[in-house]
Structure formats: C-alpha cells, structure tokens
Design an enzyme around this catalytic site. Structure first.
Site, short mmCIF file in Angstrom:
data_model
loop_
_atom_site.label_atom_id
_atom_site.label_comp_id
_atom_site.label_asym_id
_atom_site.label_seq_id
_atom_site.Cartn_x
_atom_site.Cartn_y
_atom_site.Cartn_z
N THR A 137 0.82 -1.21 0.00
CA THR A 137 0.00 0.00 0.00
C THR A 137 0.85 1.26 0.00
O THR A 137 1.98 1.25 0.53
CB THR A 137 -0.91 -0.01 1.26
N ASP A 138 0.28 2.34 -0.52
CA ASP A 138 0.97 3.64 -0.44
C ASP A 138 1.06 4.13 1.01
O ASP A 138 1.82 5.06 1.31
CB ASP A 138 0.28 4.69 -1.33
N GLU A 139 0.28 3.52 1.90
CA GLU A 139 0.26 4.00 3.29
C GLU A 139 1.56 3.71 4.03
O GLU A 139 1.80 4.27 5.10
CB GLU A 139 -0.93 3.40 4.04
N TYR A 190 -2.29 -0.49 10.92
CA TYR A 190 -2.44 -1.15 9.61
C TYR A 190 -1.21 -0.92 8.74
O TYR A 190 -0.59 -1.88 8.24
CB TYR A 190 -3.69 -0.62 8.89
N LYS A 240 1.76 -3.48 7.25
CA LYS A 240 2.11 -3.66 5.84
C LYS A 240 3.59 -3.36 5.59
O LYS A 240 4.25 -4.03 4.79
CB LYS A 240 1.23 -2.77 4.94
O1 DAU Z 1 -4.17 4.05 0.27
C1 DAU Z 1 -4.39 2.66 0.12
C2 DAU Z 1 -5.25 2.22 1.28
O2 DAU Z 1 -6.55 2.73 1.05
C3 DAU Z 1 -5.30 0.70 1.45
O3 DAU Z 1 -4.02 0.22 1.74
C4 DAU Z 1 -6.26 0.37 2.60
O4 DAU Z 1 -6.37 -1.02 2.76
C5 DAU Z 1 -7.61 0.96 2.32
O5 DAU Z 1 -8.48 0.74 3.42
C6 DAU Z 1 -7.50 2.46 2.06
O6 DAU Z 1 -7.15 3.15 3.27
P1 DAU Z 1 -7.82 4.55 3.65
O7 DAU Z 1 -7.72 4.75 5.11
O8 DAU Z 1 -7.31 5.64 2.78
O9 DAU Z 1 -9.34 4.26 3.19
P2 DAU Z 1 -10.76 4.60 3.87
O10 DAU Z 1 -11.80 4.21 2.89
O11 DAU Z 1 -10.87 4.03 5.23
O12 DAU Z 1 -10.71 6.18 4.01
C7 DAU Z 1 -10.50 7.03 2.90
C8 DAU Z 1 -10.45 8.45 3.43
O13 DAU Z 1 -11.75 8.80 3.91
C9 DAU Z 1 -9.50 8.63 4.60
O14 DAU Z 1 -8.86 9.90 4.51
C10 DAU Z 1 -10.40 8.60 5.80
C11 DAU Z 1 -11.71 9.19 5.28
N1 DAU Z 1 -12.91 8.66 5.95
C12 DAU Z 1 -13.07 7.30 5.96
C13 DAU Z 1 -14.17 6.75 6.60
C14 DAU Z 1 -14.37 5.26 6.64
C15 DAU Z 1 -13.84 9.52 6.50
O15 DAU Z 1 -13.69 10.76 6.44
N2 DAU Z 1 -14.93 8.98 7.12
C16 DAU Z 1 -15.13 7.62 7.19
O16 DAU Z 1 -16.14 7.20 7.80
#
Ligand code: DAU
Length: 339
Positions: free
Chosen positions: A117-119, A142, A146
């Site tokens: 992941t880029d994270e 997380y 990774k």
């Molecule tokens: O960047 C790659 C990564 O993308 C993958 O390695 C991870 O497995 C994948 O879960 C994803 O991680 P993120 O944390 O970026 O994805 P998430 O969908 O959880 O959140 C995307 C963005 O939205 C992040 O800045 C947090 C924000 N968010 C997320 C949720 C679930 C909100 O503002 N509210 C929320 O309820």
C-alpha cells in the site's frame, strides 16, 4: 492466490479466470470476505476454493507446492479497525506473509507477488510523491503491519536469493467493496438518508484508482515479472488526488441527496493528510489508468444502487456493532463544519 473473496481479490479472480488461468483461492472468509463477490464462478471454471488461514503453515506449504505464481491479497485492510484491534493486523498481514515466504522459498518455481500500500510512506507534503525507494514512515497499526510485511519480503529475498514483487497501490474503489470503506459507506448511507461521517476537516487527500485499472496493472506486472533475486517494488497510482470532502460531495450528487448529509465528526487518530505515488515506473512499461474518477465513481454509485443483494442491504450483526463502536459517539458529538 490468497484473499480472493475480498474486494480487490474477487476482481482479480474473475480477471484471471477470464484470461485462462487456473486459480486456487485460499480465503479465511473473515467479515471482509463475501462469497457473493464470486457468485457464478466455478464449477466448470478451472477454479478451486480452499477455506483456510494464510497463517496455517502446513496448509499453505501444501498449496504452494507445484504452483508457479502466488498472489497475496489476504489482509486485514481497514485503518479504523487497526486502531481498535491491532493484533489481528500483525497476525494476518505480517505472520501470514512470513508463512507464504516460507512456502515460496521451499518451492523455487513459485513467484511471489505481494499486495502492499501507499500507506507505508505515511503522509506526504505537496508536491512530494513517493518513489519506490522512499523510506517507510507508517502512521497506523495497519500501515505499520504492511511495512513490516514488506521488510520480511525484503529479508527473505535477500537471505535466500529469490525474486519477489511488492505492489504498492493507492486507494482502489469500485463494485464489491466492503461497506466499511469511505466510498461504499458514504454511498450506501446517502441512499438511506443517513449522516455521512467525514473525519476532521475533510481536506485529507487520497489518490483514487478504479478497480479495473488496478486489475490491468496487475496483469501487466504478472506478465513481466523480474527474475533477479531481491524485492521489486511497483507503484500503482492514478494521479487523481482528491480531498475527501470533494469525493463526499460527488457521492451526494450521484445519489441525488443533499450535501447537508455530510457530517463533520472527530478525526481518525494519526490521520494521514495526503498520499501520492510516483507511478512513472509502471507507466513506462505501458500501463495507464483508463477510467477517470468522474466515470468510475458514477459506475460505482450505480452498482451499489442496483446490487443491495450483493452488499447486504442494511447493516446487521458484526457490521452494525462495528458502526456503533466507530461512529456512535462521533455522530453524537459532531465536529465543526469547515467555513
Ligand atoms: O491508500 C491505500 C489504502 O486505502 C489501502 O491500503 C487500505 O487497505 C484501504 O483501506 C484504504 O485506506 P484509507 O484509510 O485511505 O481508506 P478509507 O476508505 O478508510 O478512508 C479514505 C479516506 O476517507 C480517509 O482519509 C479517511 C476518510 N474517511 C473514511 C471513513 C471510513 C472519513 O472521512 N470517514 C469515514 O467514515
């Protein structure tokens, strides 16, 4: 491959079968796996499903014997859950990879491609983009798991002299993604007229890649695997970096719901502000994303509108309990909307 019943994994299974591959899918069927993602696959296809754990050394060892390619998509993937329960991330994302590495080193004919992941790079200040050799700086349990997995791949390939490929990918979105993630969560809650919990000021940037474009990248990577020993990192990024608030507003427009549903809430602890990958390496090998975000997000919202039977409809059971734990207090005490 592992993790074929998850979001990206299920798209990969279908694409490999369509390309004529013989696929064995090892999946533990955790909460994030959805067998409905693979409805209609098999029994005539050259496809075998094995329910099992990537940490089960004897199972994994037996499966890898005789394989020519091992794709690892098994992982705990949700940052918010890693903040609630980090131990399972260390187990699946680190111990699971060590288990695969042990099996691969005993079967020199098997090439390993591991999904990262880029994270692992943590938050990058504009205009920085992470290159393949940028140092790791993870900021969640997380992303630390990774990064640790990648270090294990590096150590094994150095010590035992075999090649492995690590794919570092940006945020993938599309059909069949678990509802805990930002785009499916906001989409399905918008349909239901529920508040959309936007963390912090909503100005965090993510780089969004449509799942079909990821699959195309994977096929190119697999077709051109390097033979030299050591770890080979490949970056897969769309270059389309958008603030979360913009994505939330786009979802509201597509779902035909007012943006007043967007509810600023308490931020994610350690929330990375921005991810950005330098993907010039893969682009120079002929890959480029084909689906712009505007088109991909429209397809995705429409898929969720038409496929409640696949993603499960209203939240129940474990997911309902998770939503309460993650958002109950946050939504009760909302943040201040940005000016
Ligand atoms: O960047 C790659 C990564 O993308 C993958 O390695 C991870 O497995 C994948 O879960 C994803 O991680 P993120 O944390 O970026 O994805 P998430 O969908 O959880 O959140 C995307 C963005 O939205 C992040 O800045 C947090 C924000 N968010 C997320 C949720 C679930 C909100 O503002 N509210 C929320 O309820």
């Amino acid at each position: 491959m592992t993790g074929g019943c998850g979001f990206i994994g299920s798209h990969v299974v279908r694409s490999l079968l369509a390309a004529g591959w013989d696929v064995t899918n090892l999946d533990r069927l955790t909460y994030a796996s959805n067998p409905a993602n693979l409805a209609g696959v098999g029994p005539s296809a050259p496809y075998r499903f094995v329910e099992g754990d990537v940490c089960d050394a004897s199972l994994v060892g037996g499966l890898v014997e005789g394989m020519d390619l091992v794709l690892n998509f098994a992982a705990e993937t949700h940052v918010d859950r890693s903040l609630l329960d980090p131990g399972v991330f260390v187990r699946t994302d680190v111990e699971g990879v060590v288990c695969l590495l042990e099996a691969v080193r005993r079967n020199p004919g098997a090439a390993l491609v591991h999904m990262s992941t880029d994270e692992v790079f943590g938050s990058l200040v504009p205009p920085l983009e992470a290159a393949e050799d940028t140092p790791f700086n993870p900021s969640s349990p997380y992303s630390a798991s990774k990064a640790a997995a990648e270090l294990q791949v590096r150590a094994y390939t150095t010590a035992y002299g075999f090649p492995a490929t690590v794919i570092r990918c940006c945020n993938v979105y599309g059909s069949h993604q678990h509802l805990e993630k930002f785009i499916p969560l906001f989409t399905t809650r918008a349909f239901a007229g529920l508040p959309l919990p936007l963390y912090g000021d909503g100005q965090q940037e993510r780089e969004w890649l449509y799942v079909d474009d990821f699959v195309a990248a994977l096929h190119l990577i697999v077709a051109t695997l390097p033979a030299t020993p050591g770890v080979h990192a490949v970056h897969v990024g769309s270059g389309e970096r958008l603030p979360n608030r913009v994505v939330a507003e786009r979802i509201c427009a597509l779902a035909e719901r007012p943006t007043s549903l967007i509810a600023p809430v308490g931020d994610r602890p350690g929330h990375d502000r921005r991810y950005a990958l330098d993907s010039s390496g893969l682009r120079s090998r002929g890959w480029a994303p084909a689906v712009p975000f505007d088109e991909g997000i429209a397809r995705t919202v429409h898929w969720y509108a038409a496929n409640a039977a696949v993603w499960g409809g209203a939240a129940t059971g474990e997911f309902a309990a998770y939503l309460e734990r993650q958002y109950g207090a946050r939504l009760a005490v909302r943040g201040t909307p940005p000016a």
